[in-house]
Motif scaffolding. Structure first.
Motif, short mmCIF file in Angstrom:
data_model
loop_
_atom_site.label_atom_id
_atom_site.label_comp_id
_atom_site.label_asym_id
_atom_site.label_seq_id
_atom_site.Cartn_x
_atom_site.Cartn_y
_atom_site.Cartn_z
N TRP A 403 0.84 -1.20 0.00
CA TRP A 403 0.00 0.00 0.00
C TRP A 403 0.88 1.25 0.00
N ASP A 407 1.16 3.98 -3.05
CA ASP A 407 0.82 5.37 -2.74
C ASP A 407 1.98 6.31 -3.07
N ARG A 429 -6.69 0.48 -5.27
CA ARG A 429 -7.99 -0.04 -4.84
C ARG A 429 -7.93 -1.55 -4.60
N ARG A 432 -6.30 -2.59 -1.15
CA ARG A 432 -6.87 -2.26 0.16
C ARG A 432 -7.40 -3.47 0.93
N ARG A 435 -5.16 -5.98 3.66
CA ARG A 435 -4.95 -5.76 5.09
C ARG A 435 -6.13 -6.25 5.93
#
Length: 630
Positions: A403, A407, A429, A432, A435
């Protein structure tokens, strides 16, 4: 010395309460975390897990040094024969954008994957699969993760968890019946989660009761968010079953695993769920209405379902790290291709320190994740049974690192990274969910911390038992007592990692050894201070887990870089830089985390955070009023 021994007895008695508490706690999160692992036996076998022994402040190097090299020449040749066509397939045939638009994997892609054997990578060859090792599996999964995480979930839900229970626990008859089917076009799914039981899997409500003639179990209930739930013809389903308690003779409900076929009747599913990401993977509710399951379809024994479920998840978690290391490679590549061309203020932006730091940190996170994935798969292929904490760490670390890397790749690309055409917003997307599913990172952190504390507490129980017959155990008693005396007056030296690593990495190894020693002391202090109430101290447990993540990540990269230096590979010096930079910052974070779990100001701040949260929950939203008065 005898005074020290007496004090030691008192400490051990206090510390030993943690073991009883971990087994009987009413704290839901603590129960969910500690249930991830079977209970420790009173007399423990030697455990070779680096992470488990870390909780005792000890270095157990057998599973981390040297870095695993487990593939035979034949396995390497087989893997190469599979890598090339797999990469070609995902470059030329699979279309991630189209899959997402359709919210299903294109038919020609699915057909091609079945033809490649991608849905049965670890099924034995004589039962229709490719018979790959965990390390071979990890390499192919990495390719999938680099290209399409939605397809990755479709594949993983089928084999990493869907029929993995049959591979691990199936009888010869069950394997012979079902593995050829799931290898040649019959979809599989793993059905555990229910509306009222997310992380607390032990609280499932689905029920299976033995028929009056004793030939079937009758299953009723429902499952939610089941990957491949709308496709699966063969399912691993978990339900409560009445089981006699051998201690009391009373009947109690315990979870049992079953192999359920849709053809049994009474199995239906809802429409595909609408999701933030991994849209092409099928996710649906599944319903069971008086489903008749033959008794021979019990998987792993009646009442053993929780153990079956947790071991399925534990066994497959390393694959997530492998897949996400592939995803990170893709993100880094996209960011660098852009940054090497992008000019601002008269320079290519890779000349700027701010961008260089982002790139370096992205590379370090990828290096740690990739190193963990192949370390654990190598341990498993070597026959280790002591990898469950490491696998949990790899899942948490990989999902959070990926992630961050994605990012930062978007940030490097600026506005262009935000645009759909670059593909990074889709990856973000898709990432996500990682996690959350297959054990939320929050629960897995508690699992790592509480399991390790339980292991440390078991050692102290052993010491307590030694005091019952001190004459026969003087060596153990005085060894422990003298160790604590020396430590308390500052004369002890930390356990050494230097003998394991290349000479160019001795400084980093020394830094890590200090962290290991400090961590062991901190766990001892926590046991003494909190005893059984530690299960409720999640602020502290989370920081313990974060320290473990950093220490394990450091030892893994030092091991890998050591092998690279010893073998003189072309990238050895680059790997040395990655390992040194990571270890330095990781050990600094460990020091901060360990200080925060004993420092009065930090502990007081946790109390403040708890109060803030309670105030907001009571108000059902933000408490303070808007500063503009009207």
């Amino acid at each position: 010395m005898f005074r020290v021994s007496r004090n030691l007895v008192l400490q051990v008695k206090q510390e030993n309460s943690i073991i009883r508490c971990l087994k009987t706690s009413s704290n839901p999160a603590a129960k969910a975390a500690i249930q991830e692992k079977p209970k420790l036996k009173p007399t423990q076998e030697e455990n070779y897990s680096f992470v488990m022994n870390l909780f005792r402040g000890q270095i157990e190097g057998s599973q981390v040094f040297p870095y695993p090299n487990v593939l035979t020449a034949e396995q390497r040749e087989t893997l190469q024969m599979l890598v090339d066509p797999t990469e070609k397939f995902f470059t030329e045939i699979n279309n991630p954008v189209k899959n997402e638009e359709l919210e299903t994997v294109e038919e020609n892609t699915l057909t091609g994957l079945w033809d490649l054997g991608a849905f049965a990578l670890q099924v034995p060859q004589d039962l229709g699969g490719l018979g790959l090792s965990n390390t071979q599996y990890a390499r192919l999964v990495e390719i999938v993760g680099a290209n399409d995480l939605g397809v990755g979930i479709t594949l993983g839900a089928h084999q990493s968890i869907g029929f993995k229970g049959i591979l691990l626990y199936g009888t010869p008859e069950q394997k012979k019946k079902y593995l050829p089917k799931v290898s040649s076009g019959t979809w599989a799914a793993f059905c555990l989660t229910e509306p009222s039981s997310g992380s607390d899997a032990g609280s499932i409500k689905s029920k299976a009761e033995l028929s009056p003639d004793g030939k079937h179990y009758i299953l009723n209930g429902s499952k939610i968010w089941i990957s491949n739930g709308g496709l699966a013809e063969v399912m691993t389903v978990f339900a409560q079953t009445p089981v006699p308690d051998p201690k009391t003779g009373k009947t109690i409900d315990k979870v049992t695993a079953f192999i359920v076929e849709r053809s049994f009747g009474g199995v239906t599913n809802g429409p595909p769920e609408k999701k933030m990401g991994i849209k092409c993977s099928n996710t649906a509710e599944v319903y069971y209405d008086n489903v008749k399951i033959p008794i021979e379809n019990v998987l792993g024994g009646v009442g053993n379902g929780f153990k079956v479920a947790m071991n399925i998840l534990n066994n497959g978690r390393f694959g997530m790290a492998a897949a996400l290391s592939g995803t990170m490679k893709t993100c880094v590549k996209k960011a660098i291709e852009f940054a090497n061309q992008r000019k601002q203020f008269g320079q290519i932006i890779t000349n700027f320190g701010g961008i260089q730091e982002k790139i370096a940190r992205m590379a370090m996170l990828h290096y740690v994740t990739e190193s963990m994935a192949y370390m654990i798969s190598g341990n498993m292929d070597s026959g280790s049974q002591h990898y469950h904490l490491e696998a949990a760490i790899s899942k948490c670390f990989a999902s959070e690192a990926a992630w961050y890397v994605c990012d930062e790749a978007i940030q490097i690309m600026g506005g262009m990274g935000f645009m759909k055409e670059t593909g990074l917003e889709k990856i973000l997307r898709d990432l996500r969910i990682f996690r959350i599913f297959e054990g939320t990172n929050d629960i897995l952190r508690l699992f790592v911390a509480l399991t390790g504390i339980q292991y440390a507490g078991a050692h102290l129980k052993e010491l307590q038992n030694a005091f019952k017959n001190p004459t026969a155990h003087l060596g153990l008693i005085f060894e422990e007592a003298s160790k604590r005396v020396v430590r308390s007056v500052g004369l002890s030296s930390p356990p050494s990692i230097e003998p394991y690593v290349h000479k160019e990495l001795t400084q980093a190894a020394s830094q890590l050894a200090v962290s290991v020693d400090s961590f062991g002391q901190a766990i001892e202090m926590i046991l003494i201070k909190y005893g059984k109430s530690i299960v409720n101290e999640q602020f502290i447990l989370n920081r313990i887990a974060n320290s473990v993540f950093d220490i394990y990540g450091s030892v893994v990269v030092l091991s890998r870089a050591t092998t690279a230096l010893k073998e003189g590979v072309d990238t050895a010096q680059h790997q040395k830089l990655l390992a040194e930079a990571w270890t330095l910052e990781a050990t600094q974070r460990v020091a901060i985390n360990l200080k925060s779990i004993t420092d009065g100001k930090s502990l007081d701040n946790y109390t403040k955070l708890r109060s803030i949260a309670k105030n907001i929950c009571t108000a059902e939203g933000i408490v303070q009023l808007n500063p503009i008065k009207i």
